[in-house]
Design a protein around this motif. Structure first.
Motif, PDB file in Angstrom:
ATOM      1  N   PHE A 155       0.856  -1.186   0.000  1.00  0.00           N
ATOM      2  CA  PHE A 155       0.000   0.000   0.000  1.00  0.00           C
ATOM      3  C   PHE A 155       0.889   1.231   0.000  1.00  0.00           C
ATOM      4  CE2 PHE A 155      -2.965  -3.159   1.407  1.00  0.00           C
ATOM      5  CZ  PHE A 155      -4.167  -2.748   0.860  1.00  0.00           C
ATOM      6  N   VAL A 156       0.583   2.171  -0.878  1.00  0.00           N
ATOM      7  CA  VAL A 156       1.276   3.449  -0.933  1.00  0.00           C
ATOM      8  C   VAL A 156       0.206   4.513  -0.743  1.00  0.00           C
ATOM      9  CG1 VAL A 156       2.668   5.010  -2.339  1.00  0.00           C
ATOM     10  CG2 VAL A 156       3.054   2.532  -2.484  1.00  0.00           C
ATOM     11  N   GLN A 157       0.309   5.258   0.334  1.00  0.00           N
ATOM     12  CA  GLN A 157      -0.694   6.262   0.694  1.00  0.00           C
ATOM     13  C   GLN A 157      -2.103   5.660   0.648  1.00  0.00           C
ATOM     14  OE1 GLN A 157       0.052   9.603  -1.881  1.00  0.00           O
ATOM     15  NE2 GLN A 157       1.899  10.197  -0.768  1.00  0.00           N
ATOM     16  N   LYS A 158      -2.252   4.531   1.293  1.00  0.00           N
ATOM     17  CA  LYS A 158      -3.521   3.818   1.438  1.00  0.00           C
ATOM     18  C   LYS A 158      -4.095   3.274   0.125  1.00  0.00           C
ATOM     19  CE  LYS A 158      -4.763   6.274   5.624  1.00  0.00           C
ATOM     20  NZ  LYS A 158      -5.792   6.992   6.357  1.00  0.00           N
TER      21      LYS A 158
END
Length: 96
Positions: free
Chosen positions: A64-67
């Motif tokens: 996950f990158v920034q949700k």
């Protein structure tokens, strides 16, 4: 004569493996980049990657990158070896 790898020989999987094998060892690409470059749908690419992952030819990492979910794909050493053997078999066929 080297033997063709039936798993890799399927056209879409051959294109996936060729793209990944062209990258330096340890380099990952995103699922979306592969999808765009190969002009595939999410489901089609996902199904082919699953088969390659089951054979341990590719590694799929989900993060996950920034949700937001991101999926990364890279060729494994086993996958690189299998692809090179398949390439050798194709070359032998073409040169005979």
């Amino acid at each position: 004569m080297a033997a063709l790898n039936e798993l890799i020989h399927q056209p879409v999987r051959l294109r996936i493996m060729a793209m990944l094998a062209a990258l330096p060892e340890g380099v990952q690409v995103t699922f979306n980049m592969l999808k765009k470059q190969l002009e595939l749908t999410d489901g089609n690419l996902g199904a082919h990657l699953q088969k390659l992952e089951e054979a341990q030819y590719v590694a799929v990492t989900k993060t996950f990158v920034q949700k937001k979910p991101h999926t990364y794909v890279e060729i494994t050493p086993q996958g690189r070896k299998a692809f090179e053997e398949h390439r050798t078999a194709l070359r032998e066929i073409l040169e005979s």
